[in-house]
Motif scaffolding. Sequence first.
Motif, PDB file in Angstrom:
ATOM      1  N   GLU A  21       0.820  -1.206   0.000  1.00  0.00           N
ATOM      2  CA  GLU A  21       0.000   0.000   0.000  1.00  0.00           C
ATOM      3  C   GLU A  21       0.859   1.263   0.000  1.00  0.00           C
ATOM      4  O   GLU A  21       0.330   2.367  -0.052  1.00  0.00           O
ATOM      5  N   LEU A  22       2.170   1.091   0.070  1.00  0.00           N
ATOM      6  CA  LEU A  22       3.073   2.229   0.118  1.00  0.00           C
ATOM      7  C   LEU A  22       3.086   2.941  -1.226  1.00  0.00           C
ATOM      8  O   LEU A  22       2.937   2.309  -2.264  1.00  0.00           O
ATOM      9  N   GLU A  23       3.310   4.261  -1.191  1.00  0.00           N
ATOM     10  CA  GLU A  23       3.165   5.049  -2.408  1.00  0.00           C
ATOM     11  C   GLU A  23       4.479   5.599  -2.951  1.00  0.00           C
ATOM     12  O   GLU A  23       4.712   5.566  -4.151  1.00  0.00           O
ATOM     13  N   ILE A  69       6.198   1.858   8.681  1.00  0.00           N
ATOM     14  CA  ILE A  69       6.614   2.840   7.672  1.00  0.00           C
ATOM     15  C   ILE A  69       5.492   3.845   7.442  1.00  0.00           C
ATOM     16  O   ILE A  69       5.740   5.046   7.304  1.00  0.00           O
ATOM     17  N   LEU A  70       4.250   3.379   7.396  1.00  0.00           N
ATOM     18  CA  LEU A  70       3.117   4.295   7.225  1.00  0.00           C
ATOM     19  C   LEU A  70       2.989   5.238   8.416  1.00  0.00           C
ATOM     20  O   LEU A  70       2.630   6.408   8.247  1.00  0.00           O
ATOM     21  N   GLU A  71       3.274   4.769   9.614  1.00  0.00           N
ATOM     22  CA  GLU A  71       3.226   5.635  10.803  1.00  0.00           C
ATOM     23  C   GLU A  71       4.291   6.727  10.724  1.00  0.00           C
ATOM     24  O   GLU A  71       4.063   7.858  11.125  1.00  0.00           O
ATOM     25  N   VAL A  72       5.481   6.387  10.203  1.00  0.00           N
ATOM     26  CA  VAL A  72       6.532   7.391  10.049  1.00  0.00           C
ATOM     27  C   VAL A  72       6.077   8.443   9.039  1.00  0.00           C
ATOM     28  O   VAL A  72       6.276   9.634   9.238  1.00  0.00           O
ATOM     29  N   ARG A  73       5.429   8.024   7.972  1.00  0.00           N
ATOM     30  CA  ARG A  73       4.975   8.972   6.960  1.00  0.00           C
ATOM     31  C   ARG A  73       3.867   9.875   7.512  1.00  0.00           C
ATOM     32  O   ARG A  73       3.838  11.068   7.247  1.00  0.00           O
ATOM     33  N   ARG A  74       2.946   9.298   8.277  1.00  0.00           N
ATOM     34  CA  ARG A  74       1.823  10.070   8.792  1.00  0.00           C
ATOM     35  C   ARG A  74       2.207  11.040   9.893  1.00  0.00           C
ATOM     36  O   ARG A  74       1.548  12.030  10.111  1.00  0.00           O
TER      37      ARG A  74
END
Length: 159
Positions: free
Chosen positions: A96-98, A153-158
């Motif tokens: 799901e990473l962009e 990784i999504l938490e770091v981005r958010r």
Amino acid sequence: MAIQILLNLMLTFIWMFLQNDWTLGGLTVGYVLGLLIVGAFRRFFSRPFYMRKVWAMIRLFLLFNKELLLSSFTVARQTVSPKLSFRPGIFAYTTELETDWEVTLLACLISLTPGTLTLEVSRDNRYLYIHAMDIKDVEEHIKQIRNTFETAILEVRRA
């Protein structure tokens, strides 16, 4: 985020200068006071408070170390056992990473964990082809990667 870090460091050195305390204790007190001041004025910044992102990065680092330790013991146990009972295989993982750096970080974390290796990333960055040393259940591997590395990784981005 960078402006908040620089402001915090500037406040730290101003504190040390005013107190004439150039020790580690003075640095620590100044940094904590600067952190409190920057945190108190965080609504004036366009980006969220930088310690949220730092904390998310620390959690990702600790998660990787935990997974590294657990998988190292698993690989070591399987390599010294007298009977080789593992089943290697390759599976496709849909992410799901962009952004490119997120997919690259995920691929590197998977490759650095013993027992798994990222073989290929599709051109659209949607699929990672992963070789695992022991595949009993592909869905379990996919769920484990999604719930650990990808979520962190999504938490770091958010943050």
